[in-house]
Design an enzyme around this catalytic site. Structure first.
Site, mmCIF file in Angstrom:
data_model
loop_
_atom_site.group_PDB
_atom_site.id
_atom_site.type_symbol
_atom_site.label_atom_id
_atom_site.label_comp_id
_atom_site.label_asym_id
_atom_site.label_seq_id
_atom_site.Cartn_x
_atom_site.Cartn_y
_atom_site.Cartn_z
ATOM 1 N NE ARG A 117 7.037 -3.742 17.946
ATOM 2 C CZ ARG A 117 6.551 -3.938 16.726
ATOM 3 N NH1 ARG A 117 5.327 -3.598 16.440
ATOM 4 N NH2 ARG A 117 7.295 -4.500 15.807
ATOM 5 N NE ARG A 143 11.541 -5.546 12.829
ATOM 6 C CZ ARG A 143 11.010 -6.210 11.806
ATOM 7 N NH1 ARG A 143 11.749 -6.536 10.761
ATOM 8 N NH2 ARG A 143 9.744 -6.514 11.822
ATOM 9 N NE ARG A 170 8.387 -9.863 7.301
ATOM 10 C CZ ARG A 170 7.987 -9.573 8.538
ATOM 11 N NH1 ARG A 170 7.036 -10.262 9.122
ATOM 12 N NH2 ARG A 170 8.558 -8.587 9.186
ATOM 13 N NE ARG A 217 8.606 -4.478 7.270
ATOM 14 C CZ ARG A 217 7.939 -4.867 8.341
ATOM 15 N NH1 ARG A 217 6.743 -5.397 8.216
ATOM 16 N NH2 ARG A 217 8.454 -4.739 9.540
ATOM 17 C CE LYS A 255 3.326 -8.538 15.845
ATOM 18 N NZ LYS A 255 4.688 -9.083 15.606
HETATM 19 P P1 AMP Z 1 6.243 -3.970 12.578
HETATM 20 O O1 AMP Z 1 5.836 -3.829 11.170
HETATM 21 O O2 AMP Z 1 5.079 -4.125 13.520
HETATM 22 O O3 AMP Z 1 7.306 -5.020 12.809
HETATM 23 O O4 AMP Z 1 6.918 -2.566 13.007
HETATM 24 C C1 AMP Z 1 8.034 -2.048 12.304
HETATM 25 C C2 AMP Z 1 8.736 -1.002 13.152
HETATM 26 O O5 AMP Z 1 7.810 0.056 13.470
HETATM 27 C C3 AMP Z 1 9.239 -1.493 14.490
HETATM 28 O O6 AMP Z 1 10.510 -2.129 14.393
HETATM 29 C C4 AMP Z 1 9.295 -0.187 15.277
HETATM 30 O O7 AMP Z 1 10.401 0.612 14.883
HETATM 31 C C5 AMP Z 1 8.041 0.540 14.796
HETATM 32 N N1 AMP Z 1 6.858 0.187 15.617
HETATM 33 C C6 AMP Z 1 5.720 -0.441 15.192
HETATM 34 N N2 AMP Z 1 4.838 -0.573 16.196
HETATM 35 C C7 AMP Z 1 5.419 -0.006 17.285
HETATM 36 C C8 AMP Z 1 5.011 0.162 18.630
HETATM 37 N N3 AMP Z 1 3.817 -0.288 19.076
HETATM 38 N N4 AMP Z 1 5.866 0.789 19.471
HETATM 39 C C9 AMP Z 1 7.052 1.267 19.052
HETATM 40 N N5 AMP Z 1 7.520 1.120 17.805
HETATM 41 C C10 AMP Z 1 6.703 0.489 16.910
#
Ligand code: AMP
Length: 224
Positions: free
Chosen positions: A91, A173, A129, A162, A16
């Protein structure tokens, strides 16, 4: 032309962020990554950052109210005037409901693109990654590698793993995705939002982005 809300949907590691960065340029709209916004808050150590740090480190979702508030404020910024790409939001079905309420008040065209990738590929991708701590760009150690290993192509910063890309956290996740996020797709389909599946593995990111761009232009009634 109507403002565009392009929702990039897919499991962690489905590409994404990479797609959003490419499409931001070709479509000329803003990129909103709730993950990046939250990581910035954690790095700054502000109240929101302190409240979400441990949840993020464990690979769990942060509360809906927190992300909803961030997104509500963000889409009012001037760079979102032509539209925006949502990467990692909504999400949960609760988040999707709030977004639907926000968007119904605005003349906006919403399109969902679901990046479909096999879970084995996801695990392999995430474990390789690397991210630039300065500009957020993502690279892989095998595919989509930077020109110089370990160094960001854009600003020369040293790339890092990360915190939440460690294997046990990735599994959490993916579990959160299956339980809380996958149902969001059904919600959009039921609401009549145009939703497209795009195969997002084994193909160069630029080719995937072109396919998405063509879908978006068609949905907006533009010539491809
Ligand atoms: P990402 O980089 O999008 O994979 O997000 C990393 C982490 O941020 C996720 O594992 C969640 O802990 C938090 N996070 C990001 N976006 C959301 C969302 N829309 N709702 C809840 N938690 C989020």
């Amino acid at each position: 032309m109507a403002r565009l809300c392009l929702i990039l949907f897919g499991s962690p590691g489905s590409g994404k962020g990479t797609q959003a960065k490419l499409l931001k340029e070709s479509l000329g709209i803003a990129h909103i990554s709730t993950g990046d916004m939250l990581r910035e808050r954690v790095a700054s150590g502000d109240e929101i950052g302190r409240s979400v740090a441990s949840l993020m480190q464990a690979g769990e979702l942060v509360p809906d109210e927190t992300v909803n508030r961030l997104v509500e404020e963000r889409i009012e910024q001037p760079d979102c005037a032509n539209g925006f790409i949502l990467d990692g939001y909504p999400r949960t079905v609760q988040q999707a409901k709030l977004l639907a309420e926000l968007l119904v008040l605005r003349p906006i065209r919403t399109i969902v693109v679901h990046l479909v990738v096999d879970y084995n590929v996801i695990i392999e991708r995430i474990s390789g990654r690397r991210q630039c701590p300065a500009c957020g760009s993502l690279f892989g150690i095998r595919s989509n590698a930077p020109r110089t290993p370990g160094v960001c192509d854009n600003d020369g910063m040293k790339l890092v793993v990360r915190d939440d890309d460690r294997e046990e956290v990735v599994r959490e996740r993916l579990r959160a995705y299956e339980q809380q996020t996958a149902p969001v797709l059904a919600f959009f389909k039921k609401s009549g939002v145009p939703s497209w599946n795009v195969t997002a593995a084994g193909i160069a990111p630029q080719v995937i982005a072109q396919e998405i761009e063509a879908l978006v232009r068609k949905e907006r009634g533009e010539a491809a």
